[in-house]
Design a protein around this motif. Sequence first.
Motif, PDB file in Angstrom:
ATOM      1  N   PHE A   1      52.537  42.139  23.162  1.00 17.47           N
ATOM      2  CA  PHE A   1      51.660  43.347  22.607  1.00 17.47           C
ATOM      3  C   PHE A   1      51.896  42.824  20.625  1.00 17.47           C
ATOM      4  O   PHE A   1      53.939  42.701  20.650  1.00 17.47           O
ATOM      5  N   HIS A   2      51.497  42.650  19.847  1.00 20.91           N
ATOM      6  CA  HIS A   2      51.536  42.397  18.326  1.00 20.91           C
ATOM      7  C   HIS A   2      50.949  43.206  17.516  1.00 20.91           C
ATOM      8  O   HIS A   2      49.962  43.816  17.716  1.00 20.91           O
ATOM      9  N   ARG A   3      51.777  42.807  16.167  1.00 24.71           N
ATOM     10  CA  ARG A   3      51.761  43.780  15.441  1.00 24.71           C
ATOM     11  C   ARG A   3      50.937  42.288  13.619  1.00 24.71           C
ATOM     12  O   ARG A   3      52.122  42.493  13.514  1.00 24.71           O
ATOM     13  N   VAL A   4      50.155  42.893  13.034  1.00 27.63           N
ATOM     14  CA  VAL A   4      49.778  41.578  11.989  1.00 27.63           C
ATOM     15  C   VAL A   4      49.880  42.157  10.692  1.00 27.63           C
ATOM     16  O   VAL A   4      48.515  43.598  10.861  1.00 27.63           O
ATOM     17  N   PRO A   5      50.275  42.080   9.693  1.00 30.05           N
ATOM     18  CA  PRO A   5      49.954  43.062   8.446  1.00 30.05           C
ATOM     19  C   PRO A   5      49.204  41.881   7.612  1.00 30.05           C
ATOM     20  O   PRO A   5      49.184  40.434   8.526  1.00 30.05           O
TER      21      PRO A   5
ATOM     22  N   HIS B   1      35.802  46.663  14.628  1.00 28.35           N
ATOM     23  CA  HIS B   1      35.041  46.949  13.917  1.00 28.35           C
ATOM     24  C   HIS B   1      35.440  47.027  12.235  1.00 28.35           C
ATOM     25  O   HIS B   1      34.806  47.444  11.112  1.00 28.35           O
ATOM     26  N   SER B   2      34.499  46.271  12.075  1.00 28.25           N
ATOM     27  CA  SER B   2      34.223  45.367  11.098  1.00 28.25           C
ATOM     28  C   SER B   2      34.963  44.715   9.793  1.00 28.25           C
ATOM     29  O   SER B   2      34.676  45.141   8.683  1.00 28.25           O
ATOM     30  N   ASN B   3      36.341  44.768  10.574  1.00 26.49           N
ATOM     31  CA  ASN B   3      37.847  43.970   9.394  1.00 26.49           C
ATOM     32  C   ASN B   3      37.833  42.670   9.157  1.00 26.49           C
ATOM     33  O   ASN B   3      38.092  42.734  10.316  1.00 26.49           O
ATOM     34  N   LEU B   4      37.055  42.997   8.540  1.00 22.73           N
ATOM     35  CA  LEU B   4      37.763  41.059   8.154  1.00 22.73           C
ATOM     36  C   LEU B   4      38.458  40.031   7.860  1.00 22.73           C
ATOM     37  O   LEU B   4      39.427  39.431   8.220  1.00 22.73           O
ATOM     38  N   GLU B   5      39.612  40.929   7.082  1.00 22.91           N
ATOM     39  CA  GLU B   5      40.794  40.635   6.315  1.00 22.91           C
ATOM     40  C   GLU B   5      41.716  40.695   7.905  1.00 22.91           C
ATOM     41  O   GLU B   5      42.604  39.978   8.474  1.00 22.91           O
ATOM     42  N   ALA B   6      41.527  41.820   8.564  1.00 23.71           N
ATOM     43  CA  ALA B   6      41.997  41.646   9.555  1.00 23.71           C
ATOM     44  C   ALA B   6      41.681  41.008  11.131  1.00 23.71           C
ATOM     45  O   ALA B   6      42.878  40.731  11.315  1.00 23.71           O
ATOM     46  N   PHE B   7      40.862  40.931  10.692  1.00 22.26           N
ATOM     47  CA  PHE B   7      40.246  39.551  11.686  1.00 22.26           C
ATOM     48  C   PHE B   7      41.156  38.156  11.979  1.00 22.26           C
ATOM     49  O   PHE B   7      41.382  37.436  12.788  1.00 22.26           O
ATOM     50  N   GLU B   8      40.511  37.842  10.263  1.00 20.74           N
ATOM     51  CA  GLU B   8      41.160  36.817  10.254  1.00 20.74           C
ATOM     52  C   GLU B   8      42.567  36.458  10.383  1.00 20.74           C
ATOM     53  O   GLU B   8      43.723  35.219  10.255  1.00 20.74           O
ATOM     54  N   ALA B   9      43.825  37.348   9.686  1.00 23.00           N
ATOM     55  CA  ALA B   9      45.283  37.722   9.741  1.00 23.00           C
ATOM     56  C   ALA B   9      45.281  37.224  11.692  1.00 23.00           C
ATOM     57  O   ALA B   9      45.876  36.391  11.947  1.00 23.00           O
ATOM     58  N   CYS B  10      44.757  37.684  12.305  1.00 19.65           N
ATOM     59  CA  CYS B  10      44.687  38.333  14.070  1.00 19.65           C
ATOM     60  C   CYS B  10      44.245  37.328  14.532  1.00 19.65           C
ATOM     61  O   CYS B  10      45.336  36.303  15.092  1.00 19.65           O
ATOM     62  N   MET B  11      43.662  36.036  13.844  1.00 21.39           N
ATOM     63  CA  MET B  11      42.621  34.777  14.413  1.00 21.39           C
ATOM     64  C   MET B  11      44.253  33.420  14.037  1.00 21.39           C
ATOM     65  O   MET B  11      44.435  33.072  14.789  1.00 21.39           O
ATOM     66  N   SER B  12      44.811  33.824  13.526  1.00 19.03           N
ATOM     67  CA  SER B  12      45.693  33.016  12.605  1.00 19.03           C
ATOM     68  C   SER B  12      47.308  33.089  13.539  1.00 19.03           C
ATOM     69  O   SER B  12      48.066  31.945  13.664  1.00 19.03           O
ATOM     70  N   LYS B  13      47.649  34.923  13.657  1.00 18.68           N
ATOM     71  CA  LYS B  13      48.490  34.674  14.378  1.00 18.68           C
ATOM     72  C   LYS B  13      48.338  33.888  16.198  1.00 18.68           C
ATOM     73  O   LYS B  13      49.083  33.182  16.206  1.00 18.68           O
ATOM     74  N   ALA B  14      47.594  34.878  16.551  1.00 19.44           N
ATOM     75  CA  ALA B  14      47.160  33.886  17.786  1.00 19.44           C
ATOM     76  C   ALA B  14      46.781  32.539  17.778  1.00 19.44           C
ATOM     77  O   ALA B  14      47.513  32.038  18.877  1.00 19.44           O
ATOM     78  N   GLU B  15      46.406  31.925  16.724  1.00 18.50           N
ATOM     79  CA  GLU B  15      46.888  30.672  16.947  1.00 18.50           C
ATOM     80  C   GLU B  15      48.292  29.983  17.109  1.00 18.50           C
ATOM     81  O   GLU B  15      48.689  28.971  17.812  1.00 18.50           O
ATOM     82  N   GLU B  16      48.901  30.322  16.147  1.00 12.53           N
ATOM     83  CA  GLU B  16      50.171  30.079  16.042  1.00 12.53           C
ATOM     84  C   GLU B  16      51.065  30.501  17.482  1.00 12.53           C
ATOM     85  O   GLU B  16      52.847  30.067  17.631  1.00 12.53           O
ATOM     86  N   LEU B  17      50.268  31.361  18.036  1.00 16.34           N
ATOM     87  CA  LEU B  17      50.961  32.078  19.608  1.00 16.34           C
ATOM     88  C   LEU B  17      50.673  31.345  20.879  1.00 16.34           C
ATOM     89  O   LEU B  17      51.105  31.109  21.808  1.00 16.34           O
ATOM     90  N   GLY B  18      49.629  29.835  20.315  1.00 21.91           N
ATOM     91  CA  GLY B  18      49.237  29.546  21.740  1.00 21.91           C
ATOM     92  C   GLY B  18      47.656  29.860  22.441  1.00 21.91           C
ATOM     93  O   GLY B  18      48.058  29.240  23.359  1.00 21.91           O
ATOM     94  N   VAL B  19      47.631  30.989  21.832  1.00 19.28           N
ATOM     95  CA  VAL B  19      46.127  31.785  22.792  1.00 19.28           C
ATOM     96  C   VAL B  19      45.017  30.701  22.437  1.00 19.28           C
ATOM     97  O   VAL B  19      44.889  29.902  21.642  1.00 19.28           O
ATOM     98  N   ASN B  20      44.739  30.035  23.976  1.00 19.34           N
ATOM     99  CA  ASN B  20      43.875  29.594  24.264  1.00 19.34           C
ATOM    100  C   ASN B  20      42.484  30.475  24.452  1.00 19.34           C
ATOM    101  O   ASN B  20      41.587  29.446  25.100  1.00 19.34           O
ATOM    102  N   ARG B  21      42.232  31.026  25.019  1.00 23.16           N
ATOM    103  CA  ARG B  21      41.077  31.960  25.298  1.00 23.16           C
ATOM    104  C   ARG B  21      41.127  33.438  24.534  1.00 23.16           C
ATOM    105  O   ARG B  21      42.150  34.103  24.022  1.00 23.16           O
ATOM    106  N   MET B  22      39.904  33.806  24.192  1.00 27.28           N
ATOM    107  CA  MET B  22      39.988  35.185  23.351  1.00 27.28           C
ATOM    108  C   MET B  22      38.893  36.104  23.961  1.00 27.28           C
ATOM    109  O   MET B  22      37.858  35.724  24.473  1.00 27.28           O
ATOM    110  N   VAL B  23      38.893  37.232  24.809  1.00 30.06           N
ATOM    111  CA  VAL B  23      39.062  38.195  24.721  1.00 30.06           C
ATOM    112  C   VAL B  23      38.092  39.444  24.064  1.00 30.06           C
ATOM    113  O   VAL B  23      39.326  39.855  23.007  1.00 30.06           O
ATOM    114  N   PHE B  24      37.233  39.698  23.601  1.00 35.82           N
ATOM    115  CA  PHE B  24      37.354  40.805  22.409  1.00 35.82           C
ATOM    116  C   PHE B  24      36.245  41.485  23.110  1.00 35.82           C
ATOM    117  O   PHE B  24      35.423  42.142  23.883  1.00 35.82           O
ATOM    118  N   LEU B  25      37.376  43.386  22.878  1.00 40.17           N
ATOM    119  CA  LEU B  25      37.321  44.306  24.065  1.00 40.17           C
ATOM    120  C   LEU B  25      36.483  45.424  23.256  1.00 40.17           C
ATOM    121  O   LEU B  25      36.561  46.584  23.446  1.00 40.17           O
TER     122      LEU B  25
END
Length: 250
Positions: free
Chosen positions: A219-223, A12-36
């Motif tokens: 499941f994750h929550r990201v500030p 939903h066009s939330n850039l701040e949340a997107f960037e925080a989640c992308m950073s957390k995903a990289e930290e967790l070793g995510v190597n494939r992304m699916v945007f639902l």
Amino acid sequence: MTERIGLFADLHSNLEAFEACMSKAEELGVNRMVFLGDLVGYNADPVALIERIADLVESKKAIALLGNHDEAIFKDSRNQMNAHANAAIEWTKAQLNDSHVQFLKNLPLILHEENICFVHASAHNPANWNYVTDSMSAWRCAQNSGKSYTFVGHAHEQALFYQSAVGKLIRFSPRPGDEIPVLRHRQWVGVVGSLGQPRDGNPEACFAVFEPGAEVLTFHRVPYDHFSAAEKVRRAGLPEELANRLITGK
């Protein structure tokens, strides 16, 4: 390399949340992304979100699916949404160029892989945008998916439905950070929650990580800076209620 799939919905066009989640995903070793689905709507950065996700899709690092707010950009859905959602869609249309709209138009409604189904709303009549919120809607989704794992968004709150010994789908409320064994002999429907507009009273962004080889779902929550995201909504002239939802998570 162990496959770790990041599952993100209702951005939903939330850039701040997107960037925080992308950073957390990289930290967790995510190597494939699916945007639902529901890349746009409600918030103030539709162009940035579409362009970032389009880059990830083009580079084969991600796949993206169509949501009802994405569809509303190119198809009249005014009768299916409330006034605030419609106001955000009309504002969003004015921000996008033809290539942004074409990207949304090209998104698939549902995607089946070997043992996984990805869809925005439900595998049961996906174009009708049905919600998966209870045992019956989860059962319909799983039956129409036909896969061990079905991952959806749309409902904005995290939940996991699992198949009991008698075939009923039972709802489970996951705790963020807990590794949940999801053995493939059962059917599972994971509602990954909303990255861009949480509605469970917690403003932190939602996503999930699935490891097919290990049969584990987390499941994750990201500030994130939801106050800045809310202020952008206000500056854009979008409804005040949409800014307030980011602050309260309701």
